[in-house]
Design an enzyme around this catalytic site. Structure first.
Site, PDB file in Angstrom:
ATOM      1  N   THR A 156       0.871  -1.191   0.000  1.00  0.00           N
ATOM      2  CA  THR A 156       0.000   0.000   0.000  1.00  0.00           C
ATOM      3  C   THR A 156       0.901   1.232   0.000  1.00  0.00           C
ATOM      4  O   THR A 156       1.364   1.643  -1.061  1.00  0.00           O
ATOM      5  CB  THR A 156      -0.965   0.020   1.200  1.00  0.00           C
ATOM      6  OG1 THR A 156      -0.235  -0.180   2.408  1.00  0.00           O
ATOM      7  CG2 THR A 156      -2.029  -1.053   1.057  1.00  0.00           C
ATOM      8  N   THR A 193       0.003  -9.536  12.556  1.00  0.00           N
ATOM      9  CA  THR A 193       0.631  -8.351  11.989  1.00  0.00           C
ATOM     10  C   THR A 193      -0.122  -7.931  10.752  1.00  0.00           C
ATOM     11  O   THR A 193      -1.183  -8.441  10.451  1.00  0.00           O
ATOM     12  CB  THR A 193       2.084  -8.628  11.601  1.00  0.00           C
ATOM     13  OG1 THR A 193       2.628  -7.424  11.097  1.00  0.00           O
ATOM     14  CG2 THR A 193       2.182  -9.701  10.529  1.00  0.00           C
TER      15      THR A 193
END
Lengths: 406, 406
Positions: A156, A193
């Site tokens: 991202t 995570t």
């Protein structure tokens, strides 16, 4: 007798035998050089699978669906991932879309939807553009050397891919563990995570697989911090297809030890790369707490220190302000004796027995200017040791997260 | 029947009868207009005293000394405070210096050192310049209208003083509760806060005094956040000298209720002012979580939201990115049902039943531009309600904490 573990040159998630991957740009993210936003990962044989997932009370339906397909009695073949949209907080539509994504991927790959996992990462509160999924998932053609495409497809706000593979030999058979991850913001994982996909061609007992993954995650992804925030989409997956042709690995022997160590190396590398590439970061901060009463104390204190904004800004400003390190270690509320604490910055001692010692300030300022800053705190009250990784906090983090919806 | 509580114009820590205060500039901080760095607060009668202190494992010797002089069987007369140096992590010298500070103050004020408390705030790891203490403490002359001098003397990186007083009448006697605080950075208190001094001329039973203070701190100082870091020097003190001439307040009647409410108003005002004046902050963020399963759930979720860097930066950038609010509330790991959550920004609803609703984006962007931004989250699963306060995170926080030792 520990088996030697070797690094695989240009290692990635498809370095383990029998795994292929690929990616495509569908336009979910804004366009850019080398940008991809849908990825597929497939094993040519059914895999045992282990996973750890976000502990946030609000989680993405992709996490819910994927975790329901992970377990000691489950086999999987493939993973479909998109970046740019988290498919979170969108109501019932999220579950419908997550399921359809696995159906589209299964059709493209010639497997069943039930043996296909799905992960999404990106903006929360926006529905997945399924029209793009229907058009572009059928365009992804996984290849044996497609690991890097997959690594790019899951990014991202990351500035670079995070990939690694290591290998070890058992009875003449090479076993490989590979992995990719993505991170950047909203990084303070709790028993999970952001996204990380690891693969192995080792033939691993499913229960031992989950146990080994959980142990590795505890010492890697759960010890990093960018900004103290915990994503709704965190997931770490480990797929084992046995393609190396070795005997079953189920604990209690050299091969099991080597496998656990190889997986830990892969997870720590991927976790450290997430910390190094934190939003706005200019450097990696590694915190080592040793001489703690217990390992858990050391893990907790090192993570508090790596997570402290005042430590992060001091490192950014090359300010040897060790009072902030003390504050952060003490914030962990662990067993300690202030008068026994020693502190080092890149091996230059600055505190002995809880008090500042005469040191060359210029050398410490210079040490704080390097790309990797190692803060080491010896509590001198036991043998517990733990490490954590963070990054510095810069103006760019603020600009980035105030000026853009990410 | 609740007794009415009135605001005291220009109220401060000396508004309660029988309290005097003053300050002086000794040069511990860098000089500047109106800067003071040593303050004395004295009651003309012995006081019952209550306190809450930092839960950090590393605490200042001033905190250790002061907490040993606070308790239901103790009486105190005075407090000496310095800013600019925390007297923390300096070894045994810290205890010696803290004791000498109370001796110097006691001599100047004509009381005993044992009935004198001490607090320090500023840089950690540097010894108190005792030569300045010996020269300047004898120059402080407390006055009945010296509250503002004292408020200035305890500031570090704060941009303004934080002061208040409120009063209520019982049987024709006016009871006043006053207070001052300082904050700025390293603010995420846990069962305590940065420095706050509160006073009252009410005649309060010592056990009830501590109980009331702890309850007020839970809903005020323990619900604010600037940067997630927890100081080694946090302390909240409450001194009650009974000078109002009223009956003993010990719980279970209207006067006790009024006293608890007055103290809560004082503590919340002082806590909110700390959040508003956080390092680099441009606005106050108030988070209200209601409809929670329990009050503790609501307190926890509201504080997670007020502490989230991604919420802080979104508010700074006027970005109605409610996904970050969801993430932060979920991070608290409380009981919730995502499909029941409603969200409001300054009373404009943006989320209903867990999903975005059509709203005028421009009005929300405009609401986010005001000096006070109120984020309200209704979980709709119970009656628990809680509030927390934070500030936005700006480039200035980073510049400030990377460029200076603070």
């Amino acid at each position: 007798m520990t088996l030697p573990i070797a690094s695989v040159p240009n290692g990635t998630v498809t370095s383990a035998r029998g795994f292929s991957a690929g990616g495509v740009f569908a336009g979910i993210k804004t366009p850019g050089p080398d940008k991809l936003d849908i990825g597929l990962l497939i094993s040519d044989q059914p895999c045992s699978v282990a996973g750890t997932f976000s502990q946030n009370s609000i989680i993405s339906p992709t996490v819910t669906l994927t975790s329901s397909r992970v377990g000691v009695d489950k086999k999987v073949r493939a993973v479909v991932v998109n970046s740019g949209c988290a498919n979170t907080a969108v109501g019932e539509q999220g579950t419908t879309d997550a399921k359809e994504m696995t159906e589209l991927a299964a059709t493209q790959l010639g497997v069943t939807a039930e043996e296909t996992l799905v992960c999404s990462t990106g903006v929360i509160g926006v529905e997945i553009p399924m029209a793009l999924m229907r058009e572009f998932i059928p365009q992804v053609s996984p290849k044996e050397d497609g690991g890097n495409e997959f690594a790019r497809a899951i990014l991202t706000t990351d500035k670079r891919t995070k990939e690694i593979a290591v290998s070890f030999d058992v009875d003449g058979k090479t076993h490989t563990v590979g992995g990719v991850s993505k991170g950047s913001g909203m990084i303070h994982p709790n028993m999970a995570t952001m996204l990380a996909f690891t693969t192995t061609d080792a033939n691993v007992d499913p229960a031992f697989l989950q146990q080994t993954l959980s142990a590795a995650v505890k010492l890697s992804f759960n010890q990093i911090d960018v900004d103290g925030d915990q994503s709704t989409n965190d997931a770490v997956l480990l797929m084992a297809n046995g393609a190396a042709g070795g005997a079953v690995i189920s604990g209690g022997d050299d091969a099991s030890e080597a496998f656990a160590e190889a997986l830990l190396q892969v997870c720590q590398h991927l976790a450290i790369e997430i910390a190094r590439d934190g939003e706005g970061a200019t450097k990696l901060i590694e915190v080592i707490v040793e001489g703690a009463h217990t390992e858990d104390d050391a893990l907790k204190a090192s993570r508090e220190c790596a997570s402290s904004l005042l430590v992060k800004t001091a490192v950014y400003g090359r300010d040897p302000n060790w009072g902030r390190i003390f504050m952060a270690v003490g914030k962990a509320q662990i067993t300690l004796d202030e008068s026994k604490i020693d502190c080092y910055v890149n091996d230059i001692q600055i505190v002995a027995n809880g008090e500042a010692i005469a040191y060359n300030i210029q050398s410490v300022v210079s040490a704080l200017g390097s790309d990797e800053v190692r803060l080491r705190v010896d509590l001198n009250v036991g043998n517990g040791r733990g490490m954590a990784w963070g990054c510095d906090l810069t103006e760019e983090y603020v600009v980035f997260n105030s000026a853009y919806t990410t």
